[in-house]
Write a protein that holds these residues in place. Sequence first.
Motif, short mmCIF file in Angstrom:
data_model
loop_
_atom_site.label_atom_id
_atom_site.label_comp_id
_atom_site.label_asym_id
_atom_site.label_seq_id
_atom_site.Cartn_x
_atom_site.Cartn_y
_atom_site.Cartn_z
N PHE A 90 0.84 -1.19 0.00
CA PHE A 90 0.00 0.00 0.00
C PHE A 90 0.88 1.25 0.00
O PHE A 90 1.66 1.47 0.92
N GLY A 91 0.73 2.04 -1.05
CA GLY A 91 1.54 3.25 -1.21
C GLY A 91 2.34 3.20 -2.49
O GLY A 91 2.23 2.26 -3.28
N LYS A 92 3.15 4.21 -2.71
CA LYS A 92 4.05 4.26 -3.86
C LYS A 92 5.48 4.04 -3.37
O LYS A 92 5.83 4.47 -2.26
N LEU A 93 6.30 3.41 -4.19
CA LEU A 93 7.67 3.12 -3.79
C LEU A 93 8.45 4.40 -3.46
O LEU A 93 9.37 4.38 -2.66
N ASP A 94 8.06 5.50 -4.10
CA ASP A 94 8.72 6.79 -3.81
C ASP A 94 7.72 7.73 -3.11
O ASP A 94 7.78 8.95 -3.27
N GLY A 95 6.82 7.14 -2.34
CA GLY A 95 5.73 7.93 -1.75
C GLY A 95 6.04 8.55 -0.40
O GLY A 95 5.13 9.08 0.25
N ASP A 96 7.30 8.51 0.03
CA ASP A 96 7.65 9.06 1.34
C ASP A 96 8.00 10.55 1.24
O ASP A 96 9.08 10.98 1.62
N ILE A 97 7.04 11.32 0.74
CA ILE A 97 7.30 12.75 0.52
C ILE A 97 7.01 13.60 1.75
O ILE A 97 7.45 14.73 1.85
N LYS A 98 6.30 13.03 2.72
CA LYS A 98 6.02 13.74 3.97
C LYS A 98 6.57 12.94 5.14
O LYS A 98 6.81 11.74 5.02
N PRO A 99 6.76 13.57 6.30
CA PRO A 99 7.30 12.85 7.46
C PRO A 99 6.44 11.67 7.88
O PRO A 99 6.95 10.62 8.26
N GLU A 100 5.13 11.82 7.76
CA GLU A 100 4.23 10.76 8.21
C GLU A 100 3.72 9.97 7.00
O GLU A 100 3.73 10.46 5.88
N PRO A 101 3.27 8.71 7.22
CA PRO A 101 2.70 7.94 6.12
C PRO A 101 1.41 8.58 5.63
O PRO A 101 0.74 9.30 6.37
N HIS A 102 1.05 8.30 4.38
CA HIS A 102 -0.22 8.81 3.85
C HIS A 102 -1.37 8.17 4.62
O HIS A 102 -1.43 6.94 4.76
N PRO A 103 -2.32 8.99 5.12
CA PRO A 103 -3.42 8.44 5.93
C PRO A 103 -4.21 7.35 5.22
O PRO A 103 -4.66 6.39 5.84
N LYS A 104 -4.37 7.48 3.89
CA LYS A 104 -5.12 6.48 3.13
C LYS A 104 -4.41 5.13 3.18
O LYS A 104 -5.06 4.08 3.30
N ASN A 105 -3.08 5.15 3.09
CA ASN A 105 -2.33 3.89 3.14
C ASN A 105 -2.41 3.24 4.51
O ASN A 105 -2.50 2.01 4.63
N LEU A 106 -2.39 4.06 5.56
CA LEU A 106 -2.55 3.52 6.91
C LEU A 106 -3.93 2.88 7.06
O LEU A 106 -4.05 1.79 7.63
N ALA A 107 -4.95 3.56 6.56
CA ALA A 107 -6.31 3.03 6.66
C ALA A 107 -6.46 1.72 5.89
O ALA A 107 -7.08 0.76 6.37
#
Length: 217
Positions: free
Chosen positions: A132-149
């Motif tokens: 869940f997410g993009k391989l280069d999706g770490d653009i913010k300090p926290e994980p994307h809320p949608k991926n966590l959900a």
Amino acid sequence: MTSPEDRCRLVLIVPQGGDADEQAKILGDALKGGDVASVILPQYDLDDVAFQKLAAALVPVAQAAGAAALVAGDSRVAGRVKADGLHVTGNAEALAEAVEKFAPKLIVGGGNATERHTALEMGDASPDYLFFGKLDGDIKPEPHPKNLALGEWWSEMVAIPCIVMGGSDLGSALAVAETGAEFVALSKAVFSHPAGAAAAVAEINAVLDEKAPRFEA
């Protein structure tokens, strides 16, 4: 101390840039820091020849440290460099084809599941994991809320393990672990850490050992 197998484990995504020897050294340093379940190697903007050269340098480094080496996107390169697995970057159909063709000889998993319906379609192919997410999706300090959900929903519903992309901050590893996901993927948080990648891996493992929820046997 508990075994890493009973809590969320770290997956490293090799960052972009540098020549093959330099990347191999950077990865080798990171893997000295402690437990890493697997290493995913994206192609980024490399041509096929350069990507195969990079994979040939990095796959043995990951394997020597006990981590599964997963090549993203190119099954031919994965085969030539004797990688442990293939990370499929395409849709549910592409994932199903790869599972049929390469499993169980190779670990086969994939991502691109941005909502529940697609995730379940991908799960129908019985991959080894879903990402869940993009391989280069770490653009913010926290994980994307949608991926966590998605990770939390999937972990409660489906037996197939999932990897959730973390953020650029080390603390994002615990946020992923708390969803119940089996794996957290990190890149910038480790490879851009001021104290070095090995220190980052050691710190993440220490936090997960101490605070991550445990899986039931």
